[in-house]
Structures are given as C-alpha cells and as structure tokens.
Design a protein around this motif. Structure first.
Motif, PDB file in Angstrom:
ATOM      1  N   LEU A 230      -4.734  16.117 -14.387  1.00 26.63           N
ATOM      2  CA  LEU A 230      -5.123  16.501 -13.028  1.00 26.63           C
ATOM      3  C   LEU A 230      -6.537  15.998 -12.789  1.00 26.63           C
ATOM      4  CD1 LEU A 230      -4.609  18.046 -10.406  1.00 26.63           C
ATOM      5  CD2 LEU A 230      -5.552  20.074 -11.532  1.00 26.63           C
ATOM      6  N   ALA A 231      -6.666  15.103 -11.833  1.00 27.57           N
ATOM      7  CA  ALA A 231      -7.970  14.500 -11.562  1.00 27.57           C
ATOM      8  C   ALA A 231      -8.912  15.500 -10.912  1.00 27.57           C
ATOM      9  CB  ALA A 231      -7.791  13.278 -10.669  1.00 27.57           C
ATOM     10  N   ALA A 232     -10.202  15.253 -11.131  1.00 28.07           N
ATOM     11  CA  ALA A 232     -11.219  16.149 -10.593  1.00 28.07           C
ATOM     12  C   ALA A 232     -11.743  15.680  -9.251  1.00 28.07           C
ATOM     13  CB  ALA A 232     -12.379  16.264 -11.580  1.00 28.07           C
ATOM     14  N   GLY A 233     -11.748  14.374  -9.047  1.00 30.18           N
ATOM     15  CA  GLY A 233     -12.366  13.817  -7.861  1.00 30.18           C
ATOM     16  C   GLY A 233     -11.531  13.935  -6.611  1.00 30.18           C
ATOM     17  N   SER A 234     -12.216  13.839  -5.480  1.00 29.46           N
ATOM     18  CA  SER A 234     -11.524  13.917  -4.194  1.00 29.46           C
ATOM     19  C   SER A 234     -11.024  12.555  -3.746  1.00 29.46           C
ATOM     20  CB  SER A 234     -12.472  14.498  -3.144  1.00 29.46           C
ATOM     21  OG  SER A 234     -13.612  13.664  -3.018  1.00 29.46           O
ATOM     22  N   ARG A 235     -11.335  11.530  -4.527  1.00 29.66           N
ATOM     23  CA  ARG A 235     -10.950  10.171  -4.143  1.00 29.66           C
ATOM     24  C   ARG A 235      -9.908   9.614  -5.092  1.00 29.66           C
ATOM     25  NH1 ARG A 235     -16.397   6.889  -3.540  1.00 29.66           N
ATOM     26  NH2 ARG A 235     -14.965   5.383  -2.644  1.00 29.66           N
ATOM     27  N   PHE A 236      -9.033  10.487  -5.560  1.00 27.19           N
ATOM     28  CA  PHE A 236      -8.069  10.094  -6.577  1.00 27.19           C
ATOM     29  C   PHE A 236      -7.251   8.892  -6.153  1.00 27.19           C
ATOM     30  CE2 PHE A 236      -5.267  10.488 -10.090  1.00 27.19           C
ATOM     31  CZ  PHE A 236      -3.984  10.251  -9.620  1.00 27.19           C
ATOM     32  N   SER A 237      -6.816   8.854  -4.911  1.00 30.57           N
ATOM     33  CA  SER A 237      -5.892   7.810  -4.478  1.00 30.57           C
ATOM     34  C   SER A 237      -6.491   6.414  -4.565  1.00 30.57           C
ATOM     35  CB  SER A 237      -5.406   8.083  -3.053  1.00 30.57           C
ATOM     36  OG  SER A 237      -6.487   8.011  -2.140  1.00 30.57           O
ATOM     37  N   ILE A 238      -7.823   6.314  -4.617  1.00 28.28           N
ATOM     38  CA  ILE A 238      -8.428   4.987  -4.710  1.00 28.28           C
ATOM     39  C   ILE A 238      -9.037   4.738  -6.080  1.00 28.28           C
ATOM     40  CG2 ILE A 238      -8.897   4.932  -2.234  1.00 28.28           C
ATOM     41  CD1 ILE A 238     -11.857   5.353  -2.924  1.00 28.28           C
ATOM     42  N   ASN A 239      -8.867   5.701  -6.982  1.00 30.90           N
ATOM     43  CA  ASN A 239      -9.434   5.556  -8.322  1.00 30.90           C
ATOM     44  C   ASN A 239      -8.430   4.992  -9.304  1.00 30.90           C
ATOM     45  OD1 ASN A 239     -12.030   6.438  -7.891  1.00 30.90           O
ATOM     46  ND2 ASN A 239     -11.594   8.562  -8.423  1.00 30.90           N
TER      47      ASN A 239
ATOM     48  N   ILE B 160      -3.916   2.513 -15.029  1.00 31.98           N
ATOM     49  CA  ILE B 160      -3.204   2.255 -13.783  1.00 31.98           C
ATOM     50  C   ILE B 160      -4.222   2.086 -12.663  1.00 31.98           C
ATOM     51  CG2 ILE B 160      -2.893   4.738 -13.311  1.00 31.98           C
ATOM     52  CD1 ILE B 160      -0.095   3.963 -12.163  1.00 31.98           C
ATOM     53  N   SER B 161      -4.014   1.069 -11.866  1.00 33.93           N
ATOM     54  CA  SER B 161      -4.926   0.809 -10.759  1.00 33.93           C
ATOM     55  C   SER B 161      -4.557   1.687  -9.560  1.00 33.93           C
ATOM     56  CB  SER B 161      -4.848  -0.655 -10.354  1.00 33.93           C
ATOM     57  OG  SER B 161      -3.614  -0.910  -9.689  1.00 33.93           O
ATOM     58  N   ARG B 162      -5.362   1.624  -8.535  1.00 29.95           N
ATOM     59  CA  ARG B 162      -5.052   2.410  -7.343  1.00 29.95           C
ATOM     60  C   ARG B 162      -3.783   1.896  -6.670  1.00 29.95           C
ATOM     61  NH1 ARG B 162      -9.788   0.902  -2.972  1.00 29.95           N
ATOM     62  NH2 ARG B 162      -9.330  -1.316  -2.721  1.00 29.95           N
ATOM     63  N   GLY B 163      -3.467   0.657  -6.922  1.00 32.07           N
ATOM     64  CA  GLY B 163      -2.249   0.071  -6.376  1.00 32.07           C
ATOM     65  C   GLY B 163      -1.054   0.170  -7.314  1.00 32.07           C
ATOM     66  N   ALA B 164      -1.230   0.945  -8.402  1.00 30.30           N
ATOM     67  CA  ALA B 164      -0.172   1.203  -9.383  1.00 30.30           C
ATOM     68  C   ALA B 164       0.148   0.020 -10.280  1.00 30.30           C
ATOM     69  CB  ALA B 164       1.089   1.760  -8.724  1.00 30.30           C
TER      70      ALA B 164
ATOM     71  N   ARG C  24       1.439   7.524 -11.503  1.00 32.30           N
ATOM     72  CA  ARG C  24       0.535   8.393 -10.758  1.00 32.30           C
ATOM     73  C   ARG C  24       1.247   8.989  -9.557  1.00 32.30           C
ATOM     74  NH1 ARG C  24      -4.471   5.092  -9.518  1.00 32.30           N
ATOM     75  NH2 ARG C  24      -5.062   6.925  -8.304  1.00 32.30           N
ATOM     76  N   ASP C  25       0.835  10.195  -9.191  1.00 30.39           N
ATOM     77  CA  ASP C  25       1.322  10.864  -7.997  1.00 30.39           C
ATOM     78  C   ASP C  25       0.093  11.225  -7.173  1.00 30.39           C
ATOM     79  OD1 ASP C  25       2.263  12.608  -6.049  1.00 30.39           O
ATOM     80  OD2 ASP C  25       3.738  13.524  -7.369  1.00 30.39           O
ATOM     81  N   ASN C  26      -0.189  10.420  -6.171  1.00 32.77           N
ATOM     82  CA  ASN C  26      -1.402  10.627  -5.391  1.00 32.77           C
ATOM     83  C   ASN C  26      -1.368  11.945  -4.620  1.00 32.77           C
ATOM     84  OD1 ASN C  26      -2.448   8.225  -6.305  1.00 32.77           O
ATOM     85  ND2 ASN C  26      -1.863   7.067  -4.485  1.00 32.77           N
ATOM     86  N   ALA C  27      -0.185  12.412  -4.256  1.00 32.05           N
ATOM     87  CA  ALA C  27      -0.084  13.678  -3.521  1.00 32.05           C
ATOM     88  C   ALA C  27      -0.501  14.859  -4.392  1.00 32.05           C
ATOM     89  CB  ALA C  27       1.334  13.874  -3.015  1.00 32.05           C
ATOM     90  N   LYS C  28      -0.368  14.698  -5.708  1.00 31.43           N
ATOM     91  CA  LYS C  28      -0.713  15.778  -6.633  1.00 31.43           C
ATOM     92  C   LYS C  28      -1.997  15.500  -7.403  1.00 31.43           C
ATOM     93  CE  LYS C  28       4.092  17.206  -7.363  1.00 31.43           C
ATOM     94  NZ  LYS C  28       5.175  17.425  -8.355  1.00 31.43           N
ATOM     95  N   ASN C  29      -2.674  14.403  -7.080  1.00 30.38           N
ATOM     96  CA  ASN C  29      -3.912  14.042  -7.802  1.00 30.38           C
ATOM     97  C   ASN C  29      -3.681  13.998  -9.306  1.00 30.38           C
ATOM     98  OD1 ASN C  29      -5.261  13.915  -5.378  1.00 30.38           O
ATOM     99  ND2 ASN C  29      -6.929  15.247  -6.013  1.00 30.38           N
ATOM    100  N   THR C  30      -2.542  13.495  -9.713  1.00 32.28           N
ATOM    101  CA  THR C  30      -2.154  13.569 -11.118  1.00 32.28           C
ATOM    102  C   THR C  30      -1.682  12.208 -11.622  1.00 32.28           C
ATOM    103  OG1 THR C  30      -1.527  15.895 -10.901  1.00 32.28           O
ATOM    104  CG2 THR C  30      -0.607  14.689 -12.763  1.00 32.28           C
ATOM    105  N   VAL C  31      -2.079  11.912 -12.840  1.00 36.12           N
ATOM    106  CA  VAL C  31      -1.577  10.737 -13.539  1.00 36.12           C
ATOM    107  C   VAL C  31      -0.809  11.224 -14.764  1.00 36.12           C
ATOM    108  CG1 VAL C  31      -3.698  10.407 -14.890  1.00 36.12           C
ATOM    109  CG2 VAL C  31      -2.167   8.482 -14.498  1.00 36.12           C
TER     110      VAL C  31
ATOM    111  N   GLU D 146     -11.145   9.077 -15.575  1.00 39.57           N
ATOM    112  CA  GLU D 146     -10.986   8.980 -14.125  1.00 39.57           C
ATOM    113  C   GLU D 146     -12.021   8.055 -13.508  1.00 39.57           C
ATOM    114  OE1 GLU D 146     -11.126  12.800 -12.317  1.00 39.57           O
ATOM    115  OE2 GLU D 146     -11.089  12.038 -10.262  1.00 39.57           O
ATOM    116  N   GLY D 147     -11.530   7.131 -12.683  1.00 34.62           N
ATOM    117  CA  GLY D 147     -12.460   6.342 -11.897  1.00 34.62           C
ATOM    118  C   GLY D 147     -13.121   5.202 -12.618  1.00 34.62           C
TER     119      GLY D 147
END
Length: 123
Positions: free
Chosen positions: A23-32, A51-55, A71-78, A97-98
C-alpha cells in the motif's frame, strides 16, 4: 502514513505461491513507478521487479517467468505474485515507492522504503 506498507509474506513450501501487497504512502501513486526488492539473509538488497506508471515491467533474471508485478491505481497498491517458489527466494521483501524507471532499470527512491515482509520457502 509516510512509508509504503508491505503485507502477504509467510512460510510456504517449494513450488507454492504467495502474493505480496504494498500500500503506497504517497498521494501521487498513479504517476509513480514502484519496485519490489528483497534481501536474503547475509546478502545485499536486490531488485526483484519494477513497474512504471504506464505498467511497463522489468524483472530480475532469477524470477522472470515465475513472478508478476502489477498495480491497482484505484487502491494505491502494487502486487507481487510469486509462483513456483524456491528456497533461494527466502528473503525479506521490500517495497519502494517513487523511484526512477527507465530502460536501464529501476533506481529506488531512498526516502521511501517499506518495513519489509518476510518470505520463507522451505524444502
């Protein structure tokens, strides 16, 4: 929460499977970009998968074909799906992360490590 949080480790036998979650900590998970590392007993920490932000994904040769990062960007989880586990997969697994993802590989964000989760594979 200021660091990613890993879960899902445990004790399994050779050939079995585990799925790790981070579970990622950052608020910018989808671009990390995100990475999974491991540190076997007495050895240095090594990259397992990223995994890149583009998977897009990269894997170490030792796990290619057995492990899958997603990765599941909706859940901020890899996730790290680990199949056909071997005794040499025994290690503490860390989420990062990141970091920087490129064709040359994944370079971790040294300020963003999780606490790790233990994976033990017995024969």
């Amino acid at each position: 929460q200021i660091h990613p949080v890993e879960s899902g480790g445990g004790l399994v036998q050779t050939g079995e499977s585990l799925r790790l979650s981070c579970l990622a900590a950052g608020s910018r998970f989808s671009i990390n970009a995100m990475g999974w590392y491991r540190q076997p007993p007495g050895k240095q920490r090594e990259l397992v998968a990223a995994i890149s932000r583009g998977a897009d994904t990269i894997y170490s040769d030792s796990v290619k074909g057995r492990f899958t990062i997603s990765r599941d960007n909706a859940k901020n989880t890899v996730y790290l799906q680990m199949n056909s586990l071997k005794t040499e997969d025994t290690a503490v697994y860390y989420c990062n992360e990141g970091g920087t993802y490129s064709l040359r590989g994944y370079f971790p964000n040294i300020r963003s490590w999780g606490q790790g989760t233990q994976v033990t594979v017995s024969s």
